[in-house]
Design an enzyme around this catalytic site. Structure first.
Site, PDB file in Angstrom:
ATOM      1  N   ARG A  42       0.900  -1.123   0.177  1.00  0.00           N
ATOM      2  CA  ARG A  42       0.071   0.097   0.008  1.00  0.00           C
ATOM      3  C   ARG A  42       1.049   1.336   0.073  1.00  0.00           C
ATOM      4  O   ARG A  42       1.963   1.013   0.617  1.00  0.00           O
ATOM      5  CB  ARG A  42      -0.833  -0.082   1.249  1.00  0.00           C
ATOM      6  CG  ARG A  42      -2.253  -1.083   1.180  1.00  0.00           C
ATOM      7  CD  ARG A  42      -3.132  -0.199   0.255  1.00  0.00           C
ATOM      8  NE  ARG A  42      -4.225  -1.127  -0.043  1.00  0.00           N
ATOM      9  CZ  ARG A  42      -4.461  -2.144  -0.970  1.00  0.00           C
ATOM     10  NH1 ARG A  42      -3.473  -2.547  -1.732  1.00  0.00           N
ATOM     11  NH2 ARG A  42      -5.575  -2.708  -0.907  1.00  0.00           N
ATOM     12  N   GLU A  65      -3.623   7.687  -5.349  1.00  0.00           N
ATOM     13  CA  GLU A  65      -3.820   6.949  -6.422  1.00  0.00           C
ATOM     14  C   GLU A  65      -4.924   7.570  -7.439  1.00  0.00           C
ATOM     15  O   GLU A  65      -5.869   7.612  -6.737  1.00  0.00           O
ATOM     16  CB  GLU A  65      -3.996   5.560  -6.231  1.00  0.00           C
ATOM     17  CG  GLU A  65      -2.687   5.008  -5.637  1.00  0.00           C
ATOM     18  CD  GLU A  65      -2.647   3.386  -5.557  1.00  0.00           C
ATOM     19  OE1 GLU A  65      -3.830   2.840  -5.953  1.00  0.00           O
ATOM     20  OE2 GLU A  65      -1.832   2.882  -5.037  1.00  0.00           O
ATOM     21  N   HIS A  88      -0.502   0.206  -9.693  1.00  0.00           N
ATOM     22  CA  HIS A  88      -1.411  -0.729  -8.916  1.00  0.00           C
ATOM     23  C   HIS A  88      -1.999  -1.982  -9.652  1.00  0.00           C
ATOM     24  O   HIS A  88      -3.286  -2.111  -9.695  1.00  0.00           O
ATOM     25  CB  HIS A  88      -2.417   0.122  -8.206  1.00  0.00           C
ATOM     26  CG  HIS A  88      -2.988  -0.670  -6.930  1.00  0.00           C
ATOM     27  ND1 HIS A  88      -3.385   0.059  -5.633  1.00  0.00           N
ATOM     28  CD2 HIS A  88      -3.066  -2.104  -6.555  1.00  0.00           C
ATOM     29  CE1 HIS A  88      -3.836  -0.768  -4.777  1.00  0.00           C
ATOM     30  NE2 HIS A  88      -3.590  -2.096  -5.369  1.00  0.00           N
TER      31      HIS A  88
HETATM   32  N1  LIG Z   1      -0.635  -4.438  -5.249  1.00  0.00           N
HETATM   33  C1  LIG Z   1      -1.469  -4.900  -5.392  1.00  0.00           C
HETATM   34  O1  LIG Z   1      -2.361  -4.731  -6.201  1.00  0.00           O
HETATM   35  C2  LIG Z   1      -1.997  -5.725  -3.915  1.00  0.00           C
HETATM   36  C3  LIG Z   1      -2.892  -6.979  -4.174  1.00  0.00           C
HETATM   37  C4  LIG Z   1      -3.074  -7.593  -3.097  1.00  0.00           C
HETATM   38  C5  LIG Z   1      -2.692  -7.270  -1.823  1.00  0.00           C
HETATM   39  N2  LIG Z   1      -1.823  -6.164  -1.712  1.00  0.00           N
HETATM   40  C6  LIG Z   1      -1.501  -5.684  -0.293  1.00  0.00           C
HETATM   41  O2  LIG Z   1      -0.393  -6.407   0.258  1.00  0.00           O
HETATM   42  C7  LIG Z   1      -0.281  -6.451   1.421  1.00  0.00           C
HETATM   43  C8  LIG Z   1      -0.172  -7.896   1.963  1.00  0.00           C
HETATM   44  O3  LIG Z   1      -1.280  -8.764   1.601  1.00  0.00           O
HETATM   45  P1  LIG Z   1      -1.137 -10.056   2.340  1.00  0.00           P
HETATM   46  O4  LIG Z   1      -2.369 -10.674   1.554  1.00  0.00           O
HETATM   47  O5  LIG Z   1       0.023 -10.783   2.341  1.00  0.00           O
HETATM   48  O6  LIG Z   1      -1.603  -9.855   3.830  1.00  0.00           O
HETATM   49  P2  LIG Z   1      -1.553 -10.986   4.934  1.00  0.00           P
HETATM   50  O7  LIG Z   1      -2.461 -10.154   6.176  1.00  0.00           O
HETATM   51  O8  LIG Z   1      -1.622 -12.352   4.619  1.00  0.00           O
HETATM   52  O9  LIG Z   1      -0.376 -10.528   5.900  1.00  0.00           O
HETATM   53  C9  LIG Z   1       0.326  -9.376   6.153  1.00  0.00           C
HETATM   54  C10 LIG Z   1       1.312  -9.669   7.508  1.00  0.00           C
HETATM   55  O10 LIG Z   1       1.736  -8.478   7.604  1.00  0.00           O
HETATM   56  C11 LIG Z   1       2.076  -8.293   8.940  1.00  0.00           C
HETATM   57  N3  LIG Z   1       2.007  -7.028   9.657  1.00  0.00           N
HETATM   58  C12 LIG Z   1       1.066  -6.145   9.729  1.00  0.00           C
HETATM   59  N4  LIG Z   1       1.582  -4.894  10.010  1.00  0.00           N
HETATM   60  C13 LIG Z   1       3.010  -5.085  10.186  1.00  0.00           C
HETATM   61  C14 LIG Z   1       4.152  -4.172  10.321  1.00  0.00           C
HETATM   62  N5  LIG Z   1       3.818  -3.066  10.540  1.00  0.00           N
HETATM   63  N6  LIG Z   1       5.278  -4.698  10.295  1.00  0.00           N
HETATM   64  C15 LIG Z   1       5.412  -5.988  10.195  1.00  0.00           C
HETATM   65  N7  LIG Z   1       4.335  -6.915   9.843  1.00  0.00           N
HETATM   66  C16 LIG Z   1       3.161  -6.400  10.011  1.00  0.00           C
HETATM   67  C17 LIG Z   1       0.779  -9.260   9.718  1.00  0.00           C
HETATM   68  O11 LIG Z   1       0.973  -9.687  10.960  1.00  0.00           O
HETATM   69  C18 LIG Z   1       0.612 -10.487   8.506  1.00  0.00           C
HETATM   70  O12 LIG Z   1       1.372 -11.467   9.113  1.00  0.00           O
HETATM   71  C19 LIG Z   1      -1.905  -5.706   1.909  1.00  0.00           C
HETATM   72  O13 LIG Z   1      -1.494  -4.576   2.136  1.00  0.00           O
HETATM   73  C20 LIG Z   1      -2.515  -5.884   0.481  1.00  0.00           C
HETATM   74  O14 LIG Z   1      -3.571  -4.832   0.780  1.00  0.00           O
HETATM   75  C21 LIG Z   1      -1.528  -5.461  -2.729  1.00  0.00           C
END
Ligand SMILES: NC(=O)c1ccc[n+]([C@@H]2O[C@H](COP(=O)([O-])OP(=O)(O)OC[C@H]3O[C@@H](n4cnc5c(N)ncnc54)[C@H](O)[C@@H]3O)[C@@H](O)[C@H]2O)c1
Length: 303
Positions: free
Chosen positions: A231, A260, A278
């Site tokens: 994000r 965005e 994105h």
């Molecule tokens: N670029 C894109 O199009 C796109 C697509 C899908 C997801 N995403 C983003 O990717 C990110 C991760 O997605 P995911 O499915 O792996 O999520 P997830 O919930 O499976 O994993 C996130 C992990 O980060 C940890 N976490 C949270 N805050 C933290 C911090 N400050 N420091 C360290 N660890 C922390 C949590 O404990 C969790 O294990 C999300 O922000 C999601 O919105 C982006």
């Protein structure tokens, strides 16, 4: 008849399946000021990231309407006031697993792009330049990849990066992950000091602000790379540009931005940056999986 409003697009085969099963599906994007009024007539809304569902929209859709279910096709639900919706009896669901592999591949694509100047040589060659001597890159094999957040996407990326010969380390606020002893856990500061590539896979929490700011860039290795496919808000964009300008960072891959569509021309045009708008989840495979997860959620909810 149960009426479903799809505002940001959805896989055609999933829409067809819902219609065959007796649901009415309307595909139409509405601006925020019109959405609440239109939403009154629907039981379900399916959004991606473009549609924002904030309190005033929820008030309308619940007070005068029949809305019961909000589905975010994708992972982050930061475009929806989830707690407020739930308090008002609206169920909120997302499709967290469908796009992990696609986002992991995009993170890798950015890692390769900035390591081998693919981003900037595309620009330069289109301007008629043949800067062969300028583009001596590095291999990713043998380097250390530090994953910030060790959830679904990071786990996908970890196995792909390992297969490419990288050493993978990670950090996560919930601590060490069970069953992943092949990757070493470090606290964030130690991970930043040890990594050649840092890839972020954490949610953005507004109240906490950016996780990677000047102080964190200062801790990183000289000549490291930063990848953000999570994000926009998790990185301070001004500090990122400074770290690129000073040479602290050798490059950055950025799929997500604080605003965005982004207006940050300095970042987008930076020669050391590989940018995408994105598109982490924008693959045929992820869209198909998202479509079928949405269909299952709706069928389960109304069964
Ligand atoms: N670029 C894109 O199009 C796109 C697509 C899908 C997801 N995403 C983003 O990717 C990110 C991760 O997605 P995911 O499915 O792996 O999520 P997830 O919930 O499976 O994993 C996130 C992990 O980060 C940890 N976490 C949270 N805050 C933290 C911090 N400050 N420091 C360290 N660890 C922390 C949590 O404990 C969790 O294990 C999300 O922000 C999601 O919105 C982006």
């Amino acid at each position: 008849m149960i009426r479903i409003l799809v505002t940001d697009g959805m896989e055609k085969s999933a829409i067809e399946e819902l219609k065959v099963k007796g649901f009415e599906v309307v595909e139409q994007f509405y601006e925020a000021e019109d959405l609440g009024e239109e939403l009154k007539e629907f039981d379900v809304i399916v959004v991606r990231s473009a549609t924002k569902i904030r309190q005033p929209i929820i008030d309308k859709a619940v007070g005068e309407g029949r809305l019961k279910l909000i589905i975010r096709g994708g992972v982050g639900v930061d475009n929806i006031d989830v707690a407020y919706a739930m308090e008002n009896g609206i169920h909120v669901a997302n499709t967290p697993n469908a796009s992990s592999a696609s986002v992991a591949e995009l993170a890798l694509a950015h890692m390769f792009a900035v390591s081998r100047f693919v981003n900037i040589s595309n620009v330069a060659m289109r301007q008629g330049k043949w800067d062969k001597k300028k583009y001596v890159g590095v291999e990713i094999a043998g380097k250390t990849l530090g994953l910030v957040g060790f959830g679904r996407i990071s786990k996908e990326l970890a196995s792909k990066a390992s297969a490419l010969g990288m050493t993978v380390i990670y950090t996560d606020i919930i601590g060490k992950a069970k069953g992943y002893d092949q990757y070493k856990f470090f606290k964030l500061n130690d991970l930043l000091k040890k990594s050649d590539y840092v890839s972020l896979h954490i949610p953005f929490i507004k109240e906490q602000g950016a996780t990677i700011r000047r102080e964190q860039f200062d801790m990183m290795k000289d000549g490291a790379f930063l990848i953000n496919c999570a994000r926009g808000g998790v990185v301070d964009e001004e500090a990122l540009v400074e770290a690129l300008d000073s040479g602290k960072l050798a490059g950055a891959g950025v799929d997500v931005f604080v605003v965005e569509p982004t207006k940050n021309e300095v970042l987008v045009n930076h020669p050391k940056v590989s940018v995408t708008p994105h598109i982490g989840a924008a693959t045929a495979e992820a869209q198909t999986r998202i479509g079928s997860e949405i269909t299952s959620i709706i069928l389960d909810f109304f069964k």
